[in-house]
Scaffold this motif. Structure first.
Motif, mmCIF file in Angstrom:
data_model
loop_
_atom_site.group_PDB
_atom_site.id
_atom_site.type_symbol
_atom_site.label_atom_id
_atom_site.label_comp_id
_atom_site.label_asym_id
_atom_site.label_seq_id
_atom_site.Cartn_x
_atom_site.Cartn_y
_atom_site.Cartn_z
ATOM 1 N N PRO A 124 0.720 -1.196 -0.076
ATOM 2 C CA PRO A 124 0.001 0.031 -0.199
ATOM 3 C C PRO A 124 0.812 1.240 0.024
ATOM 4 N N LYS A 125 0.582 2.239 -1.065
ATOM 5 C CA LYS A 125 1.303 3.348 -1.060
ATOM 6 C C LYS A 125 0.709 4.693 -0.534
ATOM 7 N N ASN A 126 -0.564 4.543 -1.001
ATOM 8 C CA ASN A 126 -1.363 5.734 -0.305
ATOM 9 C C ASN A 126 -2.886 5.471 -0.720
ATOM 10 N N VAL A 127 -3.668 6.217 0.162
ATOM 11 C CA VAL A 127 -5.119 5.902 0.375
ATOM 12 C C VAL A 127 -5.817 7.396 0.141
ATOM 13 N N ILE A 128 -6.839 7.624 -0.817
ATOM 14 C CA ILE A 128 -7.174 8.944 -1.026
ATOM 15 C C ILE A 128 -8.664 8.812 -1.230
ATOM 16 N N GLU A 129 -9.190 9.684 -0.430
ATOM 17 C CA GLU A 129 -10.748 9.690 -0.635
ATOM 18 C C GLU A 129 -11.290 10.512 -1.896
ATOM 19 N N GLN A 187 -3.853 6.443 8.739
ATOM 20 C CA GLN A 187 -2.949 6.392 10.092
ATOM 21 C C GLN A 187 -2.247 5.110 10.100
ATOM 22 N N TYR A 188 -3.032 3.944 9.694
ATOM 23 C CA TYR A 188 -2.576 2.714 9.545
ATOM 24 C C TYR A 188 -1.381 2.446 8.643
ATOM 25 N N LEU A 189 -1.599 3.303 7.498
ATOM 26 C CA LEU A 189 -0.802 3.212 6.366
ATOM 27 C C LEU A 189 0.460 3.692 6.969
ATOM 28 N N LYS A 190 0.551 4.661 7.616
ATOM 29 C CA LYS A 190 1.655 5.436 8.009
ATOM 30 C C LYS A 190 2.494 4.720 8.795
ATOM 31 N N GLN A 191 1.862 3.806 9.495
ATOM 32 C CA GLN A 191 2.475 2.919 10.733
ATOM 33 C C GLN A 191 2.745 1.571 10.012
ATOM 34 N N CYS A 192 2.742 1.394 8.689
ATOM 35 C CA CYS A 192 2.734 0.262 8.022
ATOM 36 C C CYS A 192 2.076 -0.991 8.493
#
Ligand code: G1P
Length: 247
Positions: free
Chosen positions: A112-117, A161-166
């Protein structure tokens, strides 16, 4: 129910809450425990996590949006396997209109690289469906979230937030699964047509909660029969009675 979850909190508007209570009650007739919480204003999906804090206790949990429809072979297994996760587990699905959803973009090595709404120019066609598995941290992440331009606490902020923390995991729902949105008249009509076609062709009902409870062994034959009798001579009652004579 297909994921084996028996304790459910339904979060809805003050108006709809009464209808849900009348329709489903406290779940005891289908071996479940259903409670209710009210969201006074539509202030975002992440707010549901805050509203549900007391109900959730210390366990991992699933959140599903009431206007999302999932159907397909292998779905119960997919959901069961996906329950082994640490952090968050989201479910993504290839769509032709990703700009209408939260979108997951992956790096070249599939991470996962990014999540955008609702991105104006989506970098991928992987829509984030309205089914999420979270650990307890989701509640504190939701509390840290500030309203977006549309005035909502976005669930994608929590996922980020989860993405940032891998600690963001994802499961790709296969093309054999149908994921439909039922949030407007057209999409509701599409979903209803799909249900009608499959139910009529196969003779099996989709998402018949009494049947699922019975197949899960949450209720006995006699309990199913009692429910069937409460529907008197309706098609629904006949369907439930037929289950007992077939199996
Ligand atoms: C919400 C979420 C979005 C998700 C979608 C799934 O959108 O914000 O990330 O992809 O549900 O149905 P909304 O229905 O609030 O526009």
């Amino acid at each position: 129910m297909l994921a084996g979850i028996r304790e459910v909190l339904i979060i809805t508007t003050p108006r709809d809450s009464e209808s849900y209570k009348e329709l489903i009650g406290n779940g005891s007739s289908i071996g479940m425990n259903i409670s209710y919480e009210i969201q006074v204003k539509p202030e975002g999906l992440a707010q549901a996590l805050i509203l549900g804090e007391k109900f959730l206790g210390q366990e991992k949990f699933a959140m599903i949006l009431g206007d999302n429809f999932f159907y397909g072979a292998g779905l119960p297994n997919t959901l069961t396997n996906a329950q082994i996760f640490s952090g968050a587990q989201i479910f993504v699905y290839e769509v032709s209109n990703p700009e209408n959803y939260g979108v997951l973009t992956l790096s070249d090595n599939g991470i996962p690289k990014n999540v955008i709404e609702k991105p104006i120019l989506p970098q991928s066609n992987l829509a984030i469906t309205g089914l999420y598995f979270f650990d307890q941290d989701a509640i504190s992440f939701a509390k840290e979230t500030t309203p977006s331009k549309r005035g909502e606490l976005e669930i994608t902020s929590v996922i980020n937030q989860y993405l940032k923390q891998c600690r963001l995991n994802f499961t790709r729902l296969s093309r054999g699964v149908a994921w439909l949105d039922t949030g407007n008249p057209n999409s509701l009509h599409d979903a209803a047509s799909l249900v009608k076609i499959i139910e009529e062709r196969t003779g099996h009902k989709i998402a018949c909660i009494e049947e699922i409870a019975w197949r899960n062994n949450w209720i006995s034959d006699s309990q199913l029969l009692e429910i069937a009798s409460s529907f008197t001579i309706s098609e629904y009652g006949k369907y439930l009675r037929k289950l007992l004579s077939y199996d």
